[in-house]
Structures are given as C-alpha cells and as structure tokens.
Design an enzyme around this catalytic site. Structure first.
Site, PDB file in Angstrom:
ATOM      1  N   GLU A  34       0.850  -1.198   0.000  1.00 23.34           N
ATOM      2  CA  GLU A  34       0.000   0.000   0.000  1.00 23.34           C
ATOM      3  C   GLU A  34       0.886   1.249   0.000  1.00 23.34           C
ATOM      4  OE1 GLU A  34      -3.420   0.927  -0.196  1.00 23.34           O
ATOM      5  OE2 GLU A  34      -2.349   2.833  -0.235  1.00 23.34           O
ATOM      6  N   GLY A 116       3.542  -0.692  -5.368  1.00 23.51           N
ATOM      7  CA  GLY A 116       3.842  -2.002  -5.948  1.00 23.51           C
ATOM      8  C   GLY A 116       3.733  -1.965  -7.457  1.00 23.51           C
ATOM      9  N   TYR A 184     -24.090   9.209  -6.312  1.00 18.53           N
ATOM     10  CA  TYR A 184     -23.915   8.959  -4.879  1.00 18.53           C
ATOM     11  C   TYR A 184     -23.133  10.085  -4.199  1.00 18.53           C
ATOM     12  CZ  TYR A 184     -25.355   4.008  -5.057  1.00 18.53           C
ATOM     13  OH  TYR A 184     -26.045   2.838  -5.171  1.00 18.53           O
ATOM     14  N   GLU A 188     -24.646  12.867  -1.521  1.00 15.54           N
ATOM     15  CA  GLU A 188     -24.202  12.780  -0.118  1.00 15.54           C
ATOM     16  C   GLU A 188     -23.479  14.061   0.293  1.00 15.54           C
ATOM     17  OE1 GLU A 188     -23.857   7.936   0.513  1.00 15.54           O
ATOM     18  OE2 GLU A 188     -22.034   9.106   0.614  1.00 15.54           O
ATOM     19  N   VAL A 238     -22.659  20.055 -18.278  1.00 15.43           N
ATOM     20  CA  VAL A 238     -21.614  21.029 -17.956  1.00 15.43           C
ATOM     21  C   VAL A 238     -20.536  20.932 -19.025  1.00 15.43           C
ATOM     22  CG1 VAL A 238     -19.815  21.645 -16.303  1.00 15.43           C
ATOM     23  CG2 VAL A 238     -22.088  21.008 -15.482  1.00 15.43           C
ATOM     24  N   HIS A 446     -42.244  -5.043  16.839  1.00 20.04           N
ATOM     25  CA  HIS A 446     -43.066  -3.828  16.864  1.00 20.04           C
ATOM     26  C   HIS A 446     -42.670  -2.983  18.066  1.00 20.04           C
ATOM     27  CE1 HIS A 446     -46.497  -1.167  16.509  1.00 20.04           C
ATOM     28  NE2 HIS A 446     -46.707  -1.322  17.809  1.00 20.04           N
TER      29      HIS A 446
HETATM   30  P1  NAI Z   1     -21.934   8.411 -10.317  1.00 24.16           P
HETATM   31  O1  NAI Z   1     -21.531   7.607 -11.482  1.00 24.16           O
HETATM   32  O2  NAI Z   1     -22.744   7.804  -9.237  1.00 24.16           O
HETATM   33  O3  NAI Z   1     -22.721   9.729 -10.829  1.00 24.16           O
HETATM   34  C1  NAI Z   1     -22.155  10.638 -11.759  1.00 24.16           C
HETATM   35  C2  NAI Z   1     -23.247  11.511 -12.357  1.00 24.16           C
HETATM   36  O4  NAI Z   1     -22.643  12.544 -13.129  1.00 24.16           O
HETATM   37  C3  NAI Z   1     -24.176  10.757 -13.305  1.00 24.16           C
HETATM   38  O5  NAI Z   1     -25.502  10.949 -12.884  1.00 24.16           O
HETATM   39  C4  NAI Z   1     -23.903  11.407 -14.662  1.00 24.16           C
HETATM   40  O6  NAI Z   1     -25.040  11.415 -15.508  1.00 24.16           O
HETATM   41  C5  NAI Z   1     -23.453  12.804 -14.264  1.00 24.16           C
HETATM   42  N1  NAI Z   1     -22.659  13.522 -15.297  1.00 24.16           N
HETATM   43  C6  NAI Z   1     -21.644  13.035 -16.050  1.00 24.16           C
HETATM   44  N2  NAI Z   1     -21.161  13.995 -16.886  1.00 24.16           N
HETATM   45  C7  NAI Z   1     -21.878  15.129 -16.657  1.00 24.16           C
HETATM   46  C8  NAI Z   1     -21.855  16.462 -17.201  1.00 24.16           C
HETATM   47  N3  NAI Z   1     -20.994  16.849 -18.157  1.00 24.16           N
HETATM   48  N4  NAI Z   1     -22.754  17.373 -16.737  1.00 24.16           N
HETATM   49  C9  NAI Z   1     -23.638  17.021 -15.772  1.00 24.16           C
HETATM   50  N5  NAI Z   1     -23.692  15.782 -15.228  1.00 24.16           N
HETATM   51  C10 NAI Z   1     -22.826  14.839 -15.650  1.00 24.16           C
HETATM   52  O7  NAI Z   1     -20.559   8.988  -9.744  1.00 24.16           O
HETATM   53  P2  NAI Z   1     -20.127   9.596  -8.330  1.00 24.16           P
HETATM   54  O8  NAI Z   1     -21.283  10.177  -7.617  1.00 24.16           O
HETATM   55  O9  NAI Z   1     -18.979  10.475  -8.654  1.00 24.16           O
HETATM   56  O10 NAI Z   1     -19.643   8.340  -7.517  1.00 24.16           O
HETATM   57  C11 NAI Z   1     -18.492   7.576  -7.974  1.00 24.16           C
HETATM   58  C12 NAI Z   1     -18.565   6.153  -7.477  1.00 24.16           C
HETATM   59  O11 NAI Z   1     -18.391   6.117  -6.077  1.00 24.16           O
HETATM   60  C13 NAI Z   1     -19.874   5.508  -7.820  1.00 24.16           C
HETATM   61  O12 NAI Z   1     -19.611   4.313  -8.497  1.00 24.16           O
HETATM   62  C14 NAI Z   1     -20.536   5.228  -6.493  1.00 24.16           C
HETATM   63  O13 NAI Z   1     -21.148   3.971  -6.496  1.00 24.16           O
HETATM   64  C15 NAI Z   1     -19.371   5.253  -5.498  1.00 24.16           C
HETATM   65  N6  NAI Z   1     -19.829   5.795  -4.226  1.00 24.16           N
HETATM   66  C16 NAI Z   1     -20.633   5.043  -3.415  1.00 24.16           C
HETATM   67  C17 NAI Z   1     -21.132   5.553  -2.253  1.00 24.16           C
HETATM   68  C18 NAI Z   1     -22.013   4.734  -1.388  1.00 24.16           C
HETATM   69  O14 NAI Z   1     -22.014   3.516  -1.535  1.00 24.16           O
HETATM   70  N7  NAI Z   1     -22.792   5.328  -0.505  1.00 24.16           N
HETATM   71  C19 NAI Z   1     -20.806   6.934  -1.811  1.00 24.16           C
HETATM   72  C20 NAI Z   1     -19.989   7.626  -2.744  1.00 24.16           C
HETATM   73  C21 NAI Z   1     -19.512   7.062  -3.897  1.00 24.16           C
END
Ligand code: NAI
Length: 467
Positions: A34, A116, A184, A188, A238, A446
């Site tokens: 790591e 690594g 996500y 959050e 964007v 309950h």
């Molecule tokens: P995400 O893939 O969940 O969401 C990215 C969003 O950005 C999508 O809705 C997409 O349509 C949008 N997007 C892409 N290009 C764009 C543009 N030019 N203009 C506007 N919108 C655009 O990615 P996120 O939220 O960055 O998360 C990354 C990873 O981390 C995910 O795979 C998620 O599962 C993981 N994660 C999981 C969590 C949990 O389990 N609670 C918490 C945080 C992250």
C-alpha cells in the site's frame, strides 16, 4: 525478511486488505502493498468513512437547529465549529485505519509500504521514497481501486474546483456550492454542505438523479431533497469552468433547447464518476488485458489474462462499492486456498446515506420490464409505520418486486430513515431465495421501521394490514 510469498495483494483498500486477511486466515503466506501511508484505501481515508462521519455530524447540527425546538428541546446559541467537526471526522478515520494495521499484525499479514509494480507474473517491486525492494509470489491480486474522474478540460485543483476528497475537508462552509453529477457522491456531499448552510445546486446530465436506481424511488428522492433546499438542474450538460480567484463560473447547456447558461459559485464539486486505477502497474508488459473502459479484464474466478494474477474491486467491472470489493477479495482468497470462493452479483446492496437514506438490492422495475419479466409490486409508506411516525421520519416507502409466477423476491428498493441497515434483511432473504410470502410470514418486532418491509411483502399479495 524472507521475500517469498504465496500471495501479494497490491492495494490495501477494502478489497485488498480483506483479501489479505482472509488469505492469511487460510494459511497462505501473504503480503499487502500500500502506497498511501495508511491502510483502508479510498473508503476509509477519503470516501465512505469520512463522508459518513460528516453526514452524521451535519445531520445532528441540522436537527438541533431546525427540528429540536419543535420537539420541545430548546437550545439557544447553536453554533457550528467546522474545525472541530473536521477533527472529529479525522479522528474516526485514524482509529479505523490503525485498526486495519492491527488486524494485519494479528493475522500475520506482511504490510509492505510503498508503490507495488509488477515485474513479471511472479515478481513485484515495491518503491518507497528512494528505496526499491523485490518480492516473489506464487499469486498476485491487483486491488488498486479507482481515482476521481473529471470532464474534458476541467481541472480539479482541490481549492475552488474540488473532488470528493476536497469536499470532505473544506475549512469553511461555501456560500454557493455547485455540484456536477447527481450520483452517490454529489448527493451525499450536497446534503452535508446544504445542512451546514450552503446554497447547493446540482447539475445533472440525465433527466433524473441517481442513474440506475429504480425510477420511482429516484423521483421521490429528488422531491425530498428539493424540499430540503437542494436545487436541481436536470437535463443539463456542464461544458466548461472558468476558475477565477474567488469563484468559479460554470458553463452548461440545457439538453432540451441547446441553450447555454452560466452560474457562479464559490466552490464546484466534480462528482461525475470514478475511473479504475491502473497507471504505473506495468500491466501490458506482464500481459494483463484491459477492457474497452480501461478496467482489468477478469473471468468468473476473477483471474486476469495471466492465470496466477487476479483483480478485484473498482479496478474491474461492476459497481464501485467497498462491500462488492470485499466479497471479491474473500472469494479470491478462498479460490487460492482450494475452496469454492464465489460472489453473488445479483445480491449486492447499494445505499445512499442521505436523510432519508436510500437502499436497494436486486433488480429495478425498469430492469424487469426490459427483461420482459412478469412481476408483482408491493409498496408500503413510512407514513403508515408507527415507529417512523413517532420519530417524525415519515418520508419514503418500501417497494418489493416479486416474480408473478413464483413469488420469489427479485428486487427491493427503500427510501426512508435507517433503510441502509434494513436492506441487510432483504439481501439475506434474496440470498436464500425467499418469496414475498416468506417475508410476510416472518415476525418483525413492533414498533420498528422494519415492519414496513413486512407490510410491503403483504402488499405484494394486496393484503397489507396498516394501509
Ligand atoms: P456516479 O456515477 O454515481 O454519478 C455521476 C453523475 O454525473 C451521473 O448521474 C452522470 O449522468 C453525471 N454527469 C456526467 N457527466 C456530466 C456532465 N458533463 N454534466 C452534468 N452531469 C454529468 O458517480 P459519483 O457520484 O462520482 O460516484 C463515484 C462512485 O463512487 C460511484 O460508483 C458510487 O457507487 C461510489 N460511491 C458510493 C457511495 C455509497 O455507496 N454510498 C458513496 C460515494 C460514492
């Protein structure tokens, strides 16, 4: 030190460290490399754990400020001490990363600090500052995870334009925060800063938030977040950012009429996904193939194109979730020890830790429709759940999808308080191939929120009691 191992795991995140511990438990002489300086990967250091700490602390602050007086708890002079909040978060991270180091010692996993790099199918070199050490291993697991993805031409400086890492350690509450991407991370972190006082706008390319989520839940989720004060610009792409000294101008296009618009913010969070981390590993030299999305290609046994090298977690196909990586880590360790390691990809829960939480496991209604599967739906609102009612947590509902012919549960989607914990019951039910009837016949304590699950299962057969 003897430099020969049965297994070297590259990457000490939830996939890698869990794999190393399980392999050591099974008697394999194991090392884990790591480079970060602390174990636990993105999840423990700059992901799941610090974000959950801030989600919890900011929710407490928000409740104290907005809800307590309505409930007869009168506190005056509620103030935010952001430095203290951040140090609280940092302490939680430190305790947990140290905890993994302790688990390595306890299980006799050798912790190799440094980066690594593969030299051949059995040789790994570890670079640490100016030192370089070579190690040999019968098997290797690549668990290098993922890094932040950005948009073309958009540079993340972690000052005004931040990734999730920057969003987890802001020194002040930004007045205006624009978030690119309603996934996500965006939702959050948007919740955290909105609760602490930011004016938050989320710009999302699609016409709905949280891609891949059951649409009915996604729509309800957006409604609730809007009620909480988060603004959404859906169907908007964007294009570019103008990062000025004290603010950022965001340039985006409305997908419907192709009109360009701008919006100004103090900070912009780029949360448009993550990309597999494969740089500098020497993959092509060793003969490890990648797929068209830059992920390491693996077979059902998580083996790469080189038979003694495996890959797990964010660096391969599948949801980028810590618990998915952990399951894969355990499966590989067990396969290497001659056991039948296996991951059931149909039952990987997903949770968004907002307030209320959103949790799901199995197929969405949209997936069932596109697979031409006949299904029944049972729903139950938390408004009719007594515990949710007394706690003032009535937002959301439980939705169970079951096979029309066999009644087998195919998917469960919940939006509501504590559902991140409740989804475990549904994952277990699905792992055992439960029917909606099985869940409906299970006695639920309950008064608990989990009774909404039983009621939704009864609703599959159109016989809920309390609604
Ligand atoms: P995400 O893939 O969940 O969401 C990215 C969003 O950005 C999508 O809705 C997409 O349509 C949008 N997007 C892409 N290009 C764009 C543009 N030019 N203009 C506007 N919108 C655009 O990615 P996120 O939220 O960055 O998360 C990354 C990873 O981390 C995910 O795979 C998620 O599962 C993981 N994660 C999981 C969590 C949990 O389990 N609670 C918490 C945080 C992250």
């Amino acid at each position: 030190m003897d430099n020969n191992f049965d297994l070297i795991v590259i990457g000490g995140g939830p996939g890698g460290y869990v794999c190393a511990i399980r392999a050591a438990q099974l008697g394999l002489k194991t090392a884990c490399v790591e480079s970060r300086g602390t174990l636990g990967g993105t999840c423990l250091n700059v992901g799941c754990i610090p974000s959950k700490s801030l989600l919890n602390l900011s929710e407490n602050f928000h409740k104290a400020k907005k809800d307590f007086d309505k409930q007869g708890i009168e506190i005056s002079n509620i103030k935010l001490n952001i430095a203290k909040m951040m140090s609280n978060k940092n302490k939680s991270v430190q305790v947990l990363t140290k905890g993994v180091e302790f688990l390595f010692k306890k299980n006799k996993v050798t912790y190799l600090k440094g980066k690594g790099v593969l030299l051949s199918k059995n040789d790994v070199v570890v670079y640490n500052n100016n030192t370089k050490k070579n190690y040999k291993s019968k098997n290797i697991v690549i668990a290098t995870g993922s890094g932040v993805a950005s948009l073309p031409g958009i540079e993340i400086d972690e000052k005004n334009v931040i990734s999730s890492t920057g969003a987890l350690s802001l020194a002040e509450v930004p007045k205006k925060l624009v978030i690119i991407g309603a996934g996500y991370i965006g939702l959050e972190m948007g919740s955290v800063w909105s609760r602490l006082g930011s004016d938050v706008t989320v710009i999302e390319y699609l016409d709905h938030i949280t891609p891949g989520m059951d649409l009915e839940i996604s729509r309800e989720f957006q409604k609730i977040l809007t009620k909480q004060g988060i603004k959404f610009r859906l169907n908007s792409k964007v294009n570019s950012l103008n990062n000025k000294k004290n603010s950022v101008i965001i340039n985006f296009t409305d997908n419907k009429n192709s009109e360009e618009e701008t919006i100004e913010a103090d900070k912009v969070l780029v949360s448009v996904g993550r990309k597999p981390y494969t740089e500098g590993l020497n993959l092509s030299k060793v003969g490890i193939k990648k797929d068209d999305k830059g992920r390491i290609d693996v077979n059902k046994k998580l083996q790469t194109s080189i038979d003694n090298i495996y890959a797990i977690g964010d660096v391969i196909n599948g949801p980028m979730l810590a618990h998915k990586a952990e399951e894969e880590g355990i499966a590989v360790a067990e396969i290497l020890a001659g056991q039948a390691g296996h991951v059931n990809y149909d039952v990987i829960p997903g949770v968004i830790y907002t307030s209320p939480e959103v949790a799901s496991v199995g197929k969405t209604e949209e997936q069932l429709k596109s697979n031409n599967k006949d299904y029944k739906v049972g729903k139950f609102p938390f408004l009719a759940n007594s515990r949710a009612k007394v706690n003032n947590e009535t937002d959301g509902f439980v939705k169970i999808l079951a096979d029309s012919a066999t009644d087998k549960v195919l998917g469960v989607h919940i939006i509501g308080a504590h559902c991140g914990n409740m989804i475990a019951e549904m994952a277990l039910a699905m792992e055992f191939g439960a029917s909606a009837e099985d869940i409906a016949r299970t006695c639920h304590a309950h008064p608990t929120h989990t009774e909404a699950i039983k009621e939704a299962a009864l609703a599959v057969d159109k016989r809920p009691i309390h609604f």
